[in-house]
Design an enzyme around this catalytic site. Structure first.
Site, PDB file in Angstrom:
ATOM      1  N   SER A  73       0.832  -1.211   0.000  1.00 48.07           N
ATOM      2  CA  SER A  73       0.000   0.000   0.000  1.00 48.07           C
ATOM      3  C   SER A  73       0.863   1.257   0.000  1.00 48.07           C
ATOM      4  CB  SER A  73      -0.922   0.018   1.229  1.00 48.07           C
ATOM      5  OG  SER A  73      -1.753  -1.113   1.233  1.00 48.07           O
ATOM      6  N   SER A 200       5.217  -6.764  -2.127  1.00 50.29           N
ATOM      7  CA  SER A 200       4.995  -6.863  -0.692  1.00 50.29           C
ATOM      8  C   SER A 200       5.454  -8.221  -0.164  1.00 50.29           C
ATOM      9  CB  SER A 200       3.500  -6.666  -0.422  1.00 50.29           C
ATOM     10  OG  SER A 200       3.226  -6.809   0.952  1.00 50.29           O
ATOM     11  N   CYS A 326     -10.005  -6.397   2.189  1.00 52.66           N
ATOM     12  CA  CYS A 326     -10.171  -4.995   2.551  1.00 52.66           C
ATOM     13  C   CYS A 326     -11.626  -4.565   2.473  1.00 52.66           C
ATOM     14  CB  CYS A 326      -9.356  -4.112   1.622  1.00 52.66           C
ATOM     15  SG  CYS A 326      -7.793  -4.843   1.190  1.00 52.66           S
TER      16      CYS A 326
HETATM   17  C1  LIG Z   1      -2.244  -7.078  -0.783  1.00 51.11           C
HETATM   18  C2  LIG Z   1      -2.218  -6.139  -1.936  1.00 51.11           C
HETATM   19  C3  LIG Z   1      -1.806  -4.802  -1.770  1.00 51.11           C
HETATM   20  C4  LIG Z   1      -1.458  -4.230  -0.409  1.00 51.11           C
HETATM   21  O1  LIG Z   1      -0.243  -4.708   0.073  1.00 51.11           O
HETATM   22  P1  LIG Z   1       0.089  -4.542   1.641  1.00 51.11           P
HETATM   23  O2  LIG Z   1       1.487  -5.037   1.758  1.00 51.11           O
HETATM   24  O3  LIG Z   1      -0.905  -5.412   2.347  1.00 51.11           O
HETATM   25  O4  LIG Z   1      -0.062  -3.107   1.968  1.00 51.11           O
HETATM   26  C5  LIG Z   1      -1.761  -3.988  -2.874  1.00 51.11           C
HETATM   27  N1  LIG Z   1      -2.084  -4.444  -4.082  1.00 51.11           N
HETATM   28  C6  LIG Z   1      -2.471  -5.723  -4.302  1.00 51.11           C
HETATM   29  C7  LIG Z   1      -2.788  -6.174  -5.685  1.00 51.11           C
HETATM   30  C8  LIG Z   1      -2.562  -6.608  -3.241  1.00 51.11           C
HETATM   31  O5  LIG Z   1      -2.952  -7.845  -3.442  1.00 51.11           O
END
Ligand SMILES: *Cc1c(COP(=O)(O)O)cnc(C)c1O
Length: 394
Positions: A73, A200, A326
């Protein structure tokens, strides 16, 4: 079967034991701050450098193009907000798609309030961005195209290479949210003309709260976390050393096992899809059949309320999701399912099962068996279904 069956790997993954083992010393004896100059911290600094090298290797980037962040994020926010700031003399128009993660979409909504113009591209019925629409959306003021590598809900893999080529031809920066794709499918930032990329740790069996942004050399964006000089002055804050080390270890394992895992997960995924389609009536598989993440099953069951289905699955120890983590808790159907053209009442009955390489065929079969019973039970209580069946029998 009383054990937990975890099929929500698109929401988060388990941290592998090897990853935990690699991280542990950085909480205890190797706690030095990598920015310090004494010998005690030197090794930590070297280990962070090695981790950065490993992560750069996953996407064919240079070491100095990798910036650690607090997760996907943060990387998404940074890419969009800082590009707008740095390129405001060139223009104020961004192109994205209607099926992005909320880390992109809500950032775009915020930017619109600041006067930025955003085009949200439609996708086709499988969730693919239409290249012709993208070309038409480009204006002299366009500074950034941000399209995800793969969708977190329906698993569709976007034509990133074509999009990158178009961005390059037009002198526009290209960012991709690769959180679901990084370490799962091959990505090469040069071949795909990617200028910025978000990834991430916790989506690849690494820890939560650590992410990275790839920023191609020459892209002008500045930090939006101000403070110390870490990350070449582009992202302040003491390094999350255990997180960085764990992220790199998870990535190393993911890359080493990638081909094997893709083959295995694809087999289990297709087995689940085939059984659902063969054995449960009135279903629709969402997302592209071929250009699809190996671990993603997304299906809508007509006459079913997704939340009820999830609760009954949970009673059998099965963790799935409807829409993204989310948005659960809200009753709105997924923006992704609406964008691929599903009517509200069908989008409501959606289920995402995201498997891993630890998912066994027995687990897959158990889930489908339970699902069959649950769907039958819920439909037997549905007046809509009853009416539908009566009409069919006329
Ligand atoms: C999980 C996810 C995020 C957010 O990542 P975080 O590390 O949880 O903040 C953003 N984009 C996509 C496509 C995701 O699946």
């Amino acid at each position: 079967m009383s054990k937990l069956i975890y099929m929500d790997n698109a929401a988060t993954t388990k941290v592998l034991p090897e990853v935990v083992d690699t991280m542990l010393p950085y909480f205890t004896e190797k706690y030095g701050n990598p920015s310090a100059i004494y010998t005690f911290a030197e090794q930590v600094s070297k280990d962070v450098a090695t981790a950065r090298e490993t992560l750069a290797g996953v996407i064919g980037a240079k070491v100095e193009e990798i910036y650690f962040t607090g997760g996907g994020s943060e990387s998404d926010n940074w890419a969009l907000k800082a590009t707008v700031e740095a390129y405001k003399n060139k223009g104020n128009h961004i192109i994205t798609s209607k099926i992005e993660h909320h880390a992109i979409l809500h950032t775009c909504a915020w930017l619109e309030k600041q006067g930025v113009e955003v085009t949200y591209l439609d996708v086709d019925e499988n969730g693919l961005v239409k290249i012709e629409d993208l070309k038409k959306a480009i204006k002299p003021t366009t500074i950034l195209i941000s399209i995800m590598t793969a969708n977190n809900e329906i698993g569709t893999i976007e034509p990133i290479k074509e999009i990158g080529a178009i961005a390059k031809e037009n002198g526009i920066l290209f960012h991709t949210d690769a959180v679901q794709a990084f370490g799962h499918i091959p990505i090469n930032v040069d071949e795909m003309n990617i200028d910025m990329l978000s990834a991430s740790g916790h989506k690849i069996n690494g820890p939560k709260g650590i992410g990275l942004m790839y920023i191609r050399k020459g892209v002008k964006i500045k930090s939006f976390i101000h403070g110390g000089a870490q990350e070449r002055n582009r992202r302040a804050g003491t390094h999350n050393v255990p997180g960085i080390i764990g992220f790199a270890k998870a990535a190393e394992i993911a890359v080493a096992k990638m081909d094997e895992r893709i083959a295995y997960e694809t087999k289990i995924r297709d087995h689940i899809i085939k059984r659902i389609e063969d054995e449960i009536p009135y279903v629709k598989i969402n997302g592209d059949r071929v250009k699809r993440l190996p671990n993603n099953v997304n299906v809508c069951f007509r006459f079913i309320e997704g939340e009820s289905m999830l609760i009954l699955l949970a009673q059998q120890g099965i963790c799935g999701s409807s829409g993204s983590a989310c948005t659960s808790g809200s009753l709105d159907p997924s923006h992704v399912l609406l964008a691929i053209g599903l009517p509200h009442e069908i989008a409501h009955g959606s289920l995402r099962l995201s498997i891993s390489d630890e998912t066994t065929k027995e687990e897959a079969d158990f889930v489908v068996d339970e699902l069959k019973k649950i769907i039958e039970r819920l439909r037997s209580m549905s007046p809509l279904y009853e009416d539908f069946v009566k009409k069919q029998n006329k």
